[in-house]
Design a protein around this motif. Structure first.
Motif, PDB file in Angstrom:
ATOM      1  N   ALA A 205       0.830  -1.205   0.000  1.00  0.00           N
ATOM      2  CA  ALA A 205       0.000   0.000   0.000  1.00  0.00           C
ATOM      3  C   ALA A 205       0.862   1.252   0.000  1.00  0.00           C
ATOM      4  O   ALA A 205       0.533   2.251  -0.652  1.00  0.00           O
ATOM      5  N   ARG A 206       1.968   1.200   0.712  1.00  0.00           N
ATOM      6  CA  ARG A 206       2.891   2.342   0.739  1.00  0.00           C
ATOM      7  C   ARG A 206       3.453   2.605  -0.650  1.00  0.00           C
ATOM      8  O   ARG A 206       3.574   3.762  -1.078  1.00  0.00           O
ATOM      9  N   ILE A 207       3.781   1.539  -1.387  1.00  0.00           N
ATOM     10  CA  ILE A 207       4.305   1.695  -2.745  1.00  0.00           C
ATOM     11  C   ILE A 207       3.249   2.305  -3.661  1.00  0.00           C
ATOM     12  O   ILE A 207       3.532   3.216  -4.460  1.00  0.00           O
ATOM     13  N   LEU A 208       2.015   1.830  -3.558  1.00  0.00           N
ATOM     14  CA  LEU A 208       0.931   2.347  -4.401  1.00  0.00           C
ATOM     15  C   LEU A 208       0.630   3.806  -4.079  1.00  0.00           C
ATOM     16  O   LEU A 208       0.435   4.631  -4.980  1.00  0.00           O
ATOM     17  N   ALA A 209       0.574   4.140  -2.784  1.00  0.00           N
ATOM     18  CA  ALA A 209       0.300   5.529  -2.393  1.00  0.00           C
ATOM     19  C   ALA A 209       1.398   6.459  -2.888  1.00  0.00           C
ATOM     20  O   ALA A 209       1.132   7.580  -3.346  1.00  0.00           O
ATOM     21  N   ARG A 210       2.647   5.995  -2.818  1.00  0.00           N
ATOM     22  CA  ARG A 210       3.763   6.803  -3.301  1.00  0.00           C
ATOM     23  C   ARG A 210       3.646   7.025  -4.808  1.00  0.00           C
ATOM     24  O   ARG A 210       3.953   8.116  -5.310  1.00  0.00           O
ATOM     25  N   ALA A 211       3.177   6.014  -5.544  1.00  0.00           N
ATOM     26  CA  ALA A 211       3.003   6.152  -6.998  1.00  0.00           C
ATOM     27  C   ALA A 211       1.964   7.220  -7.319  1.00  0.00           C
ATOM     28  O   ALA A 211       2.136   8.008  -8.262  1.00  0.00           O
ATOM     29  N   VAL A 212       0.872   7.257  -6.551  1.00  0.00           N
ATOM     30  CA  VAL A 212      -0.155   8.283  -6.767  1.00  0.00           C
ATOM     31  C   VAL A 212       0.406   9.667  -6.472  1.00  0.00           C
ATOM     32  O   VAL A 212       0.204  10.621  -7.241  1.00  0.00           O
ATOM     33  N   ARG A 213       1.148   9.804  -5.393  1.00  0.00           N
ATOM     34  CA  ARG A 213       1.688  11.110  -5.019  1.00  0.00           C
ATOM     35  C   ARG A 213       2.748  11.592  -6.010  1.00  0.00           C
ATOM     36  O   ARG A 213       2.850  12.797  -6.289  1.00  0.00           O
ATOM     37  N   GLU A 214       3.517  10.654  -6.564  1.00  0.00           N
ATOM     38  CA  GLU A 214       4.492  11.034  -7.585  1.00  0.00           C
ATOM     39  C   GLU A 214       3.797  11.467  -8.869  1.00  0.00           C
ATOM     40  O   GLU A 214       4.239  12.405  -9.546  1.00  0.00           O
ATOM     41  N   ALA A 215       2.696  10.791  -9.218  1.00  0.00           N
ATOM     42  CA  ALA A 215       1.935  11.202 -10.398  1.00  0.00           C
ATOM     43  C   ALA A 215       1.329  12.588 -10.207  1.00  0.00           C
ATOM     44  O   ALA A 215       1.143  13.333 -11.175  1.00  0.00           O
ATOM     45  N   ALA A 216       1.028  12.944  -8.957  1.00  0.00           N
ATOM     46  CA  ALA A 216       0.475  14.270  -8.668  1.00  0.00           C
ATOM     47  C   ALA A 216       1.474  15.384  -8.972  1.00  0.00           C
ATOM     48  O   ALA A 216       1.079  16.514  -9.273  1.00  0.00           O
ATOM     49  N   ASP A 217       2.765  15.062  -8.912  1.00  0.00           N
ATOM     50  CA  ASP A 217       3.775  16.062  -9.276  1.00  0.00           C
ATOM     51  C   ASP A 217       3.711  16.396 -10.762  1.00  0.00           C
ATOM     52  O   ASP A 217       4.108  17.484 -11.178  1.00  0.00           O
ATOM     53  N   ARG A 218       3.216  15.452 -11.546  1.00  0.00           N
ATOM     54  CA  ARG A 218       3.167  15.615 -12.996  1.00  0.00           C
ATOM     55  C   ARG A 218       1.829  16.179 -13.467  1.00  0.00           C
ATOM     56  O   ARG A 218       1.765  16.896 -14.460  1.00  0.00           O
ATOM     57  N   HIS A 219       0.741  15.838 -12.770  1.00  0.00           N
ATOM     58  CA  HIS A 219      -0.597  16.193 -13.243  1.00  0.00           C
ATOM     59  C   HIS A 219      -1.359  16.925 -12.137  1.00  0.00           C
ATOM     60  O   HIS A 219      -1.534  16.388 -11.042  1.00  0.00           O
ATOM     61  N   SER A 220      -1.836  18.120 -12.424  1.00  0.00           N
ATOM     62  CA  SER A 220      -2.537  18.927 -11.429  1.00  0.00           C
ATOM     63  C   SER A 220      -3.911  18.366 -11.083  1.00  0.00           C
ATOM     64  O   SER A 220      -4.509  18.762 -10.074  1.00  0.00           O
ATOM     65  N   GLY A 221      -4.420  17.450 -11.894  1.00  0.00           N
ATOM     66  CA  GLY A 221      -5.722  16.852 -11.607  1.00  0.00           C
ATOM     67  C   GLY A 221      -5.661  15.785 -10.538  1.00  0.00           C
ATOM     68  O   GLY A 221      -6.700  15.305 -10.074  1.00  0.00           O
ATOM     69  N   ILE A 222      -4.461  15.392 -10.129  1.00  0.00           N
ATOM     70  CA  ILE A 222      -4.273  14.378  -9.093  1.00  0.00           C
ATOM     71  C   ILE A 222      -3.793  15.063  -7.826  1.00  0.00           C
ATOM     72  O   ILE A 222      -2.874  15.874  -7.864  1.00  0.00           O
ATOM     73  N   GLY A 223      -4.413  14.737  -6.704  1.00  0.00           N
ATOM     74  CA  GLY A 223      -4.021  15.333  -5.439  1.00  0.00           C
ATOM     75  C   GLY A 223      -3.029  14.468  -4.683  1.00  0.00           C
ATOM     76  O   GLY A 223      -2.873  13.276  -4.966  1.00  0.00           O
ATOM     77  N   LYS A 224      -2.365  15.072  -3.705  1.00  0.00           N
ATOM     78  CA  LYS A 224      -1.395  14.342  -2.893  1.00  0.00           C
ATOM     79  C   LYS A 224      -1.992  13.797  -1.600  1.00  0.00           C
ATOM     80  O   LYS A 224      -1.325  13.052  -0.876  1.00  0.00           O
ATOM     81  N   SER A 225      -3.212  14.164  -1.307  1.00  0.00           N
ATOM     82  CA  SER A 225      -3.919  13.552  -0.189  1.00  0.00           C
ATOM     83  C   SER A 225      -4.486  12.220  -0.686  1.00  0.00           C
ATOM     84  O   SER A 225      -5.255  12.178  -1.651  1.00  0.00           O
ATOM     85  N   VAL A 226      -4.093  11.125  -0.035  1.00  0.00           N
ATOM     86  CA  VAL A 226      -4.358   9.787  -0.564  1.00  0.00           C
ATOM     87  C   VAL A 226      -4.963   8.904   0.527  1.00  0.00           C
ATOM     88  O   VAL A 226      -4.581   8.999   1.702  1.00  0.00           O
ATOM     89  N   VAL A 227      -5.891   8.052   0.135  1.00  0.00           N
ATOM     90  CA  VAL A 227      -6.416   7.044   1.055  1.00  0.00           C
ATOM     91  C   VAL A 227      -6.151   5.666   0.453  1.00  0.00           C
ATOM     92  O   VAL A 227      -6.344   5.448  -0.742  1.00  0.00           O
ATOM     93  N   SER A 228      -5.667   4.756   1.293  1.00  0.00           N
ATOM     94  CA  SER A 228      -5.368   3.381   0.885  1.00  0.00           C
ATOM     95  C   SER A 228      -6.327   2.448   1.619  1.00  0.00           C
ATOM     96  O   SER A 228      -6.375   2.448   2.855  1.00  0.00           O
ATOM     97  N   MET A 229      -7.075   1.666   0.875  1.00  0.00           N
ATOM     98  CA  MET A 229      -8.040   0.716   1.434  1.00  0.00           C
ATOM     99  C   MET A 229      -7.412  -0.673   1.432  1.00  0.00           C
ATOM    100  O   MET A 229      -6.951  -1.159   0.379  1.00  0.00           O
ATOM    101  N   LEU A 230      -7.396  -1.337   2.578  1.00  0.00           N
ATOM    102  CA  LEU A 230      -6.719  -2.618   2.736  1.00  0.00           C
ATOM    103  C   LEU A 230      -7.743  -3.704   3.078  1.00  0.00           C
ATOM    104  O   LEU A 230      -8.427  -3.610   4.098  1.00  0.00           O
ATOM    105  N   ILE A 231      -7.822  -4.716   2.234  1.00  0.00           N
ATOM    106  CA  ILE A 231      -8.726  -5.844   2.470  1.00  0.00           C
ATOM    107  C   ILE A 231      -7.899  -7.124   2.485  1.00  0.00           C
ATOM    108  O   ILE A 231      -7.323  -7.496   1.459  1.00  0.00           O
ATOM    109  N   THR A 232      -7.795  -7.744   3.646  1.00  0.00           N
ATOM    110  CA  THR A 232      -7.075  -9.007   3.725  1.00  0.00           C
ATOM    111  C   THR A 232      -8.035 -10.157   3.472  1.00  0.00           C
ATOM    112  O   THR A 232      -9.261 -10.008   3.590  1.00  0.00           O
ATOM    113  N   ARG A 233      -7.482 -11.293   3.153  1.00  0.00           N
ATOM    114  CA  ARG A 233      -8.318 -12.446   2.800  1.00  0.00           C
ATOM    115  C   ARG A 233      -9.237 -12.869   3.941  1.00  0.00           C
ATOM    116  O   ARG A 233     -10.358 -13.343   3.706  1.00  0.00           O
TER     117      ARG A 233
END
Length: 324
Positions: A205-233
């Motif tokens: 989840a940390r890797i995925l959230a970091r990917a979203v935040r890095e994409a936000a540096d490139r695109h103004s339509g993406i925010g850096k406030s991120v929520v990660s939803m975790l569902i275990t088996r």
């Protein structure tokens, strides 16, 4: 338009999205809009696209539609049917041209989680002891199964549903604005290194959230406030677990770090979500929305008062009749 990253694995499912809402002209309307919801304990639902249906937020309408289904599958079918009706009957704003309105009306609802399958052989899958299988569902009037988008919204919402195939260790889907080719290659590489070594969802989840935040540096339509939803088996079987068990609430005077946000506390219940604010120094915390048959629960919000001591904690719940 939001960036949603959904990850399927055999042991856990993660859905990560930013919280920015932009106007049709690209300007920022709000950086803290909850676009995701847990469906009971076994799935996460998120949307990207048109943020308001008339005066109603799309997030609220999504919750209300899902709450009227008696099961997850019925709720998704109902969401598809109701979305087609709702979007088709939307009135075009006076200042928006017909061509622009056909583009603005595009929307996608993505669901990822675990679902029971009594006869997996019919879906080309091997049986499991708990009969649970990771799945992905996409309901959209413009997005195709491969993630590509039509330039204009269609008249109907189509529903694409798929299970994680046997022999595939993990699967990632981008919805919304998407990653660049370089960002996607880096994400796949980091997940390939991480997943074989971990047994819990927080590192991925940390890797995925970091990917979203890095994409936000490139695109103004993406925010850096991120929520990660975790569902275990085993999440569907946790009877005593609270619905809003998330990362630690920030303590006044202590700066948060990315590492600390995704760290499980000793003897604590498994985290079901991680809220990562734009500003790590902010004293703010949000929990996701939750929906289940007959009930929709709006996000809990924790904010600092001017006196810097007390906080507001807000949560709203509403009951709905289940359709037969």
């Amino acid at each position: 338009m939001t960036l949603i990253l959904s990850l399927l694995t055999r042991q856990f499912v993660i859905q990560v999205s930013d919280r920015r809402l932009t106007k049709p002209d690209g300007t920022i309307h709000d950086d803290e809009v909850n676009k995701t919801a847990f469906y009971s304990r076994n799935a996460s639902v998120a949307f990207t696209g048109l943020a308001f249906l008339g005066r109603d937020p799309t997030a609220d309408w999504m919750l209300e539609s899902l709450a009227q289904g008696s099961t997850l599958i019925q709720a998704l079918r109902l969401l598809q049917t109701e979305a087609t009706k709702k979007f088709r009957n939307l009135q075009r704003p006076q200042r928006v041209t017909p061509d622009a309105w056909r583009r603005i009306r595009r929307a996608t609802f993505v669901t990822a989680g675990f679902a029971g399958l009594h006869n997996p052989q019919l879906a080309g899958l091997r049986g499991t002891i708990d009969e649970l299988h990771p799945f992905m569902s996409v309901i959209s009037n413009a997005e195709w199964p491969d993630g590509s988008w039509e330039p204009e919204a269609g008249l109907e919402f189509k529903h694409y549903f798929g299970w994680l195939p046997d022999g595939v260790h993990f699967q990632v889907r981008e919805s919304g604005l998407g990653l660049s080719k370089g960002e996607r290659r880096r994400l796949d590489r980091e997940l390939s290194r991480c997943l074989p070594r971990v047994g819990s969802p927080e590192p991925a989840a940390r890797i995925l959230a970091r990917a979203v935040r890095e994409a936000a540096d490139r695109h103004s339509g993406i925010g850096k406030s991120v929520v990660s939803m975790l569902i275990t088996r085993n999440s569907p079987f946790f009877v005593g677990e609270t619905l809003h068990e998330g990362n630690a609430i920030p303590v006044r005077g202590h700066r948060q770090t990315e590492e600390a946000m995704f760290r499980t506390m000793p003897d604590a219940a498994p985290m079901r979500f991680v809220y990562s604010p734009t500003d790590m120094d902010t004293f703010m915390h949000y929990s996701p929305n939750t929906v289940m048959p007959g009930l929709a629960i709006k996000s809990a919000e924790l904010r600092k008062h001017d006196d810097d001591i007390t906080v507001d904690m807000r949560m709203r719940a509403r009951r709905f009749d289940i359709r037969a």
